[in-house]
Write a protein that holds these residues in place. Structure first.
Motif, PDB file in Angstrom:
ATOM      1  N   ASN A   1       0.847  -1.199   0.000  1.00 32.20           N
ATOM      2  CA  ASN A   1       0.000   0.000   0.000  1.00 32.20           C
ATOM      3  C   ASN A   1       0.882   1.249   0.000  1.00 32.20           C
ATOM      4  OD1 ASN A   1      -2.368   1.473   0.026  1.00 32.20           O
ATOM      5  ND2 ASN A   1      -2.493   1.514   2.254  1.00 32.20           N
TER       6      ASN A   1
ATOM      7  N   GLU B   1      -7.191  -5.272  -1.198  1.00 31.25           N
ATOM      8  CA  GLU B   1      -7.698  -4.453  -0.110  1.00 31.25           C
ATOM      9  C   GLU B   1      -7.056  -3.080  -0.103  1.00 31.25           C
ATOM     10  OE1 GLU B   1     -10.399  -4.065   3.061  1.00 31.25           O
ATOM     11  OE2 GLU B   1     -10.141  -5.646   1.558  1.00 31.25           O
ATOM     12  N   ASN B   2      -5.858  -2.965  -0.630  1.00 30.44           N
ATOM     13  CA  ASN B   2      -5.185  -1.653  -0.688  1.00 30.44           C
ATOM     14  C   ASN B   2      -5.867  -0.687  -1.653  1.00 30.44           C
ATOM     15  OD1 ASN B   2      -3.244  -2.602   1.097  1.00 30.44           O
ATOM     16  ND2 ASN B   2      -1.924  -3.359  -0.560  1.00 30.44           N
TER      17      ASN B   2
ATOM     18  N   ASP C   1      -8.502   4.446   1.401  1.00 35.71           N
ATOM     19  CA  ASP C   1      -8.361   3.051   0.986  1.00 35.71           C
ATOM     20  C   ASP C   1      -8.361   2.130   2.201  1.00 35.71           C
ATOM     21  OD1 ASP C   1      -5.822   3.125   2.139  1.00 35.71           O
ATOM     22  OD2 ASP C   1      -4.798   3.485   0.233  1.00 35.71           O
ATOM     23  N   GLY C   2      -8.316   0.804   1.909  1.00 36.91           N
ATOM     24  CA  GLY C   2      -8.407  -0.181   2.985  1.00 36.91           C
ATOM     25  C   GLY C   2      -7.076  -0.780   3.358  1.00 36.91           C
TER      26      GLY C   2
ATOM     27  N   SER D   1      -3.870   2.852   6.345  1.00 31.99           N
ATOM     28  CA  SER D   1      -4.699   3.368   5.245  1.00 31.99           C
ATOM     29  C   SER D   1      -4.208   4.751   4.811  1.00 31.99           C
ATOM     30  CB  SER D   1      -6.153   3.448   5.685  1.00 31.99           C
ATOM     31  OG  SER D   1      -6.297   4.351   6.777  1.00 31.99           O
TER      32      SER D   1
ATOM     33  N   ARG E   1      -9.351  -0.814  -2.179  1.00 31.08           N
ATOM     34  CA  ARG E   1     -10.778  -0.661  -1.846  1.00 31.08           C
ATOM     35  C   ARG E   1     -10.993   0.707  -1.206  1.00 31.08           C
ATOM     36  NH1 ARG E   1     -14.122  -1.445   2.398  1.00 31.08           N
ATOM     37  NH2 ARG E   1     -12.398  -2.102   3.739  1.00 31.08           N
TER      38      ARG E   1
END
Length: 798
Positions: A446, A483-484, A536-537, A541, A486
């Motif tokens: 991320n 997930e990075n 982001d997730g 974050s 979302r």
């Protein structure tokens, strides 16, 4: 009696004899005219009266008339001046055709003298036609071995003109092969023939394009042309010829089967079957006949077996070509076999890693490879490489082993998967190579926050929107993966209470769609500014904020409000005074109105709907000024009632109306006496209408009383919380119309607001008059109590 009868018969006989003699003399008289053809209608032919010695003034009295002969009348006689003129266009070829002389006849009969005069009009030919051929192009086929002096007949041209204006001769375009022979027949016709003067050679020139011109003898000369296309037919007078006497071809020993080795080419200048050629092989070895194949039609030699330099390095044979007439030619074909480097290097993967994190340091090992080549000497020397645009290097590990490592830090957002091609190339001539592809997947971290395509967003929504309506959609992107990448959305605002913003707007955290939680009012506030955060997730974050401005668009939801004349609250009736001496254009009063909307929704126009005397007053479309349209008459009613409609420019338009009463009087006492003397006209049929009006008015008053009480209660509550400074007149939030500004409203209120009371005939009447003035400007008076106007509270934007 017998004697008288005899005398009478004698007289009749004498008159008949004289008449017959005069007719006979008239027949011998002839008038001749000549005119050129193509004479237009109305052209002068001659003066009949002058040529017959008659007075043109009494032609109609003498009963003279013209009698035409033939199928159509081409001439007419003007009985006023005695001129003979044409009645239509005259075409000699149409009337007389091929006749040598073209004459049109007519008779002039003089009724009072019983004389007949012959009139002949000769139509003279003009050169109005050019010679023409029946065909535009004549095609003549001539063999190339045709004897010299041969003749070929040509078409004759046609010219409908006569004499020297008709066809006189022919000319042929300049060329070295043909001449023109022209013979003139006894009847004047021309016979033309094309004569061959030089031998033809189709191989030199396959066709000849000539131009035959026919001309007449007119002035100016007219001519016509026809094209002559001479096609030269072929004769077998040429043998086929190879393009080369010796064909020398080099092919590699690894040339695949079915490959074309060489294409033999030969040419024959003949045509048709004389040009059809066939190829064949002669003096060929048995080995070569099993390896090579010749196509007899195309001349292509293809490989049907494998060639080997070590077995036979050279093949030689004879090729032959023959045309359809039996003529032939031959050439020599030499095929040379060259040796090639026919063993490519071999690559093998010893160990490999399928994925690495994107934050891996430079020098991280990815794979270990082994390279070998079965050739010897320089053909076995191998060089390994990877593409220069990839972040990888090959380092020699030991002997024939190579290591594949990273050359710099990788970025998954730029390239997520690499297909690394490793190439091994030997030093042979030509060099051979082998390659292998190693797939490598880059793992994500991320390292990128969400981003919006725009730095600032602007959206528009019409006021009075339904609650829950979708206003705008935001979309942020995150180049990370899983997930990075979302993203969730939320609304934040610095300097605005969350409770106020949350009661107006909301955003879908997943889609980024912004919704309106309430119905907006443009008159309350015009725009809302806030921030939208995209997060982001990842762990940790990352987030980004973007500014959004929501503009509220005006809707035509406010009808015009009439400020003057205002509705009386004390039961009095507002009346305007207009002197009897007023001239057309005199300013009586002015209707003032405003609209709480903006833009074209606040553009007001004024219209006079109803008047006691139509045409007596006019109103300005955009100013609202009521002026006199003409001088007052004695028959005009002293009390004039005007209904004015004020309409905005919205879609659909909204309107309001007001009734203005105008009294025609030079002074206030006079107006009072005039009004008191006015009696209502008796209308015996209006009793029923009166009662109906009273009933409707009563019901309407009850309804409006209820509405006024309800409105007063609502205004009282609203005033306690939203009242602005009571000592000032402020139009905050009220858009200024281009037709009536706010300053103009205040100035007009300052000038027109007056009240006074007068008592006449024991009845109290209240009138509001401006001071009498016959000018076009309103007088300045002391203002009355200024009305209070409230400002809408802008709770979000100030």
């Amino acid at each position: 009696m017998p004697i008288a009868k005899c005398l009478k018969d004698c007289k009749r006989g004498a008159v008949f004899c004289m008449l017959f003699a005069s007719i006979c003399r008239a027949i011998s008289r002839q008038i001749h005219y000549s005119i050129p053809e193509e004479t237009e209608k109305g052209s002068l032919v001659g003066n009949i009266a002058k040529d017959l010695g008659l007075d043109a003034k009494d032609l109609s009295d003498r009963g003279i008339h013209l009698v035409s002969q033939g199928r159509s009348e081409y001439f007419a006689l003007n009985y006023k001046n005695g001129y003979l003129y044409t009645t239509k266009r005259i075409d000699r070829e149409e009337i007389c055709g091929w006749q040598e002389t073209c004459i049109l006849n007519a008779e002039v009969i003089v009724g009072d003298s019983m004389k007949v005069y012959g009139v002949e009009v000769e139509i003279m030919d003009i050169n109005d036609h050019a010679p023409t051929f029946q065909l535009e192009t004549l095609i003549i086929n001539i063999s190339e071995n045709t004897a010299l002096g041969s003749r070929f007949p040509l078409y004759e041209a046609q010219d409908p003109d006569f004499g020297n204006n008709s066809l006189q001769g022919y000319k042929l375009s300049s060329n070295s092969y043909f001449s023109l022979s022209v013979q003139r027949a006894v009847e004047g016709r021309h016979y033309t023939e094309l004569v061959l003067e030089r031998p033809l050679d189709r191989e030199d020139q396959a066709d000849h394009n000539l131009v035959l011109m026919a001309h007449d003898g007119g002035d100016p000369v007219r001519s016509g042309t026809a094209k002559i296309h001479v096609v030269v037919l072929d004769a077998n007078d040429n043998a086929p010829i190879f393009s080369q006497r010796v064909y020398k071809v080099n092919i590699k020993e690894d040339t695949p089967v079915s490959t074309m080795v060489v294409a033999l080419t030969a040419s024959d200048r003949d045509q048709g079957t004389n040009k059809e050629i066939k190829y064949s092989l002669r003096k060929i070895s048995s080995i070569a006949s099993q390896i090579f194949h010749l196509d007899s039609n195309s001349g292509e030699i293809t490989l049907v077996g494998n060639v080997d330099f070590e077995e036979t390095p050279f093949h030689e044979m004879e090729v032959q070509v023959q045309d359809g007439g039996g003529l032939l030619d031959s050439a020599t074909l030499m095929i040379i076999i060259t040796d090639v480097n026919d063993n490519a290097p071999e690559l093998a993967i010893t160990s490999v890693i399928n994925s690495v994190p994107e934050d891996s340091p430079a020098g991280t090992s990815v794979a270990l490879l082994k390279v070998q080549d079965k050739d010897s000497a320089e053909n076995a020397e191998v060089t390994c490489s990877v593409p220069d645009n990839l972040p990888f290097l090959l380092t020699k590990s030991y002997d024939k082993y190579y290591s594949l490592v990273t050359s710099k830090t990788l970025d998954r957002e730029q390239v997520a998967i690499y297909n690394i091609t490793v190439t091994a190339m030997d030093h042979g001539t030509p060099p051979l190579s082998a390659s292998i592809t190693i797939p490598l997947r880059i793992l994500d971290t991320n390292d990128n926050p969400p981003f919006f395509p725009e730095t600032v967003y602007t959206s528009y929504i019409m006021e009075n929107n339904p609650r829950g309506a979708s206003i705008f959609s935001l979309k942020a992107d995150d180049p990370d993966w899983g997930e990075n990448s979302r993203i969730t959305y939320s609304i934040v605002e610095e300097g605005v209470k969350d409770s106020q913003l949350s009661s107006c707007l909301s955003v879908n955290s997943e889609t980024g769609v912004i919704y309106a939680l309430r119905s907006f009012d443009y008159e309350e506030f015009q725009q809302i500014g806030f921030l939208v955060k995209a997060q982001d997730g990842g762990s940790p974050s990352l987030s980004t904020k973007v500014s959004v401005t929501l503009f509220i668009l005006d809707q035509n939801d406010n009808a015009p409000q009439i400020l003057y004349p205002s509705v009386p609250t004390d039961g009095s009736t507002g009346v305007e005074l207009a002197p009897h001496s007023s001239e057309p254009g005199y300013l009586v009063t002015k209707v003032v109105a405003v609209d709480a909307d903006s833009g074209q929704n606040a553009w007001l126009s004024y219209q006079l709907l109803k008047a006691t005397e139509p045409g007596l007053f006019s109103i300005g479309l955009h100013t609202g000024e009521i002026r006199t349209a003409r001088f007052f008459l004695d028959k005009d009613a002293l009390r004039q009632s005007l209904v004015v409609l004020v309409k905005d420019n919205g879609q659909p338009p909204l309107s309001a109306s007001v009734t203005v009463t105008v009294v025609l009087a030079d002074s206030i006492p006079e107006s009072l006496s005039d009004i008191s003397s006015i009696s209502a006209p008796a209308d015996p049929q209006s009793d029923l209408t009166f009662y109906l009006v009273v009933a409707v008015a009563f019901v309407s008053c009850l309804f409006f009383t209820f509405l006024l009480v309800l409105l007063a209660l609502r205004l009282h509550r609203w005033r306690n919380s939203q009242l602005c400074d009571s000592g000032s007149v402020t139009f905050t939030g009220v858009p200024v119309s281009q037709f009536m500004g706010i300053d103009g409203v205040q100035a007009f209120l300052h000038s027109y607001c007056h009240d006074f009371s007068l008592t006449t005939d024991s009845r109290k009447r209240n009138f509001g008059f401006p001071k009498g003035n016959s000018s076009n400007t309103l007088p300045s008076q002391q203002p009355c109590v200024t009305p209070q106007i409230f400002c809408p509270v802008n709770s979000l934007v100030r």
